[in-house]
Design a protein around this motif. Structure first.
Motif, short mmCIF file in Angstrom:
data_model
loop_
_atom_site.label_atom_id
_atom_site.label_comp_id
_atom_site.label_asym_id
_atom_site.label_seq_id
_atom_site.Cartn_x
_atom_site.Cartn_y
_atom_site.Cartn_z
N PHE A 83 0.82 -1.21 0.00
CA PHE A 83 0.00 0.00 0.00
C PHE A 83 0.85 1.26 0.00
O PHE A 83 0.50 2.26 -0.62
N ARG A 84 1.97 1.22 0.69
CA ARG A 84 2.86 2.38 0.69
C ARG A 84 3.38 2.65 -0.72
O ARG A 84 3.41 3.79 -1.18
N LEU A 85 3.76 1.58 -1.42
CA LEU A 85 4.26 1.72 -2.79
C LEU A 85 3.18 2.30 -3.71
O LEU A 85 3.46 3.16 -4.54
N TYR A 86 1.96 1.81 -3.55
CA TYR A 86 0.88 2.23 -4.45
C TYR A 86 0.30 3.60 -4.06
O TYR A 86 0.21 4.50 -4.90
N TYR A 87 -0.08 3.74 -2.79
CA TYR A 87 -0.81 4.95 -2.38
C TYR A 87 0.09 6.13 -2.03
O TYR A 87 -0.30 7.27 -2.22
N ILE A 88 1.26 5.89 -1.53
CA ILE A 88 2.14 6.99 -1.13
C ILE A 88 3.16 7.31 -2.21
O ILE A 88 3.33 8.46 -2.60
N GLU A 89 3.83 6.28 -2.73
CA GLU A 89 4.85 6.52 -3.75
C GLU A 89 4.25 6.67 -5.15
O GLU A 89 4.93 7.11 -6.07
N GLY A 90 3.00 6.27 -5.32
CA GLY A 90 2.31 6.47 -6.59
C GLY A 90 2.71 5.52 -7.72
O GLY A 90 2.55 5.85 -8.88
N LEU A 91 3.22 4.33 -7.36
CA LEU A 91 3.58 3.36 -8.39
C LEU A 91 2.33 2.68 -8.94
O LEU A 91 1.33 2.54 -8.24
N ALA A 92 2.39 2.25 -10.18
CA ALA A 92 1.31 1.46 -10.78
C ALA A 92 1.38 0.06 -10.19
O ALA A 92 2.42 -0.36 -9.67
N TRP A 93 0.27 -0.70 -10.30
CA TRP A 93 0.24 -2.04 -9.71
C TRP A 93 1.33 -2.94 -10.30
O TRP A 93 1.91 -3.75 -9.58
#
Length: 128
Positions: A83-93
């Motif tokens: 979730f940190r990667l997706y929601y905070i860092e803004g990475l695609a799935w």
């Protein structure tokens, strides 16, 4: 656009125009001056925009802090990282899956775009 307009006004400085008048309209007068009203209006628009942007920035920082706090409250470390990667860092799935596979190499490519999305969906279905 507003910054460009303001810069153009300031660079041009004084503006001039020739008008006809006097003696039956045969005399010509050169008028020179700085476009103060337009300059003031454009400057005020720019200040107003900058204030709105600062308010939005503060609002976004507060929301980011709330999201980080929520993510930190999740029990499973695997989900916290995802979730940190997706929601905070803004990475695609797909990028999240790739990063998770590098973080957990012994799981033999256990992560892909679809299963990361599915884990996200399941978590929120169970916890909302």
């Amino acid at each position: 656009m507003t910054e460009e307009r303001l810069e153009k006004i300031e660079q041009e400085g004084a503006v001039s125009d020739v008008v006809s008048g006097g003696m039956g309209g045969i005399q010509h007068f050169k008028i020179t001056g700085f476009p103060t009203p337009e300059h003031a209006k454009v400057k005020q628009l720019l200040v107003s925009r900058q204030q709105r942007l600062k308010m939005k920035e503060v609002e976004l920082l507060e929301l980011t802090n709330k999201a980080e706090e929520y993510i930190e409250s999740i029990e499973k470390s695997e989900l916290r990282i995802m979730f940190r990667l997706y929601y905070i860092e803004g990475l695609a799935w797909a990028q999240v899956a790739h990063r998770m596979n590098s973080l957990f190499p012994k799981r033999a490519k256990a992560y892909n775009e679809k299963n990361c999305q599915k884990r996200n969906e399941r978590f929120f279905q169970e916890n909302l």
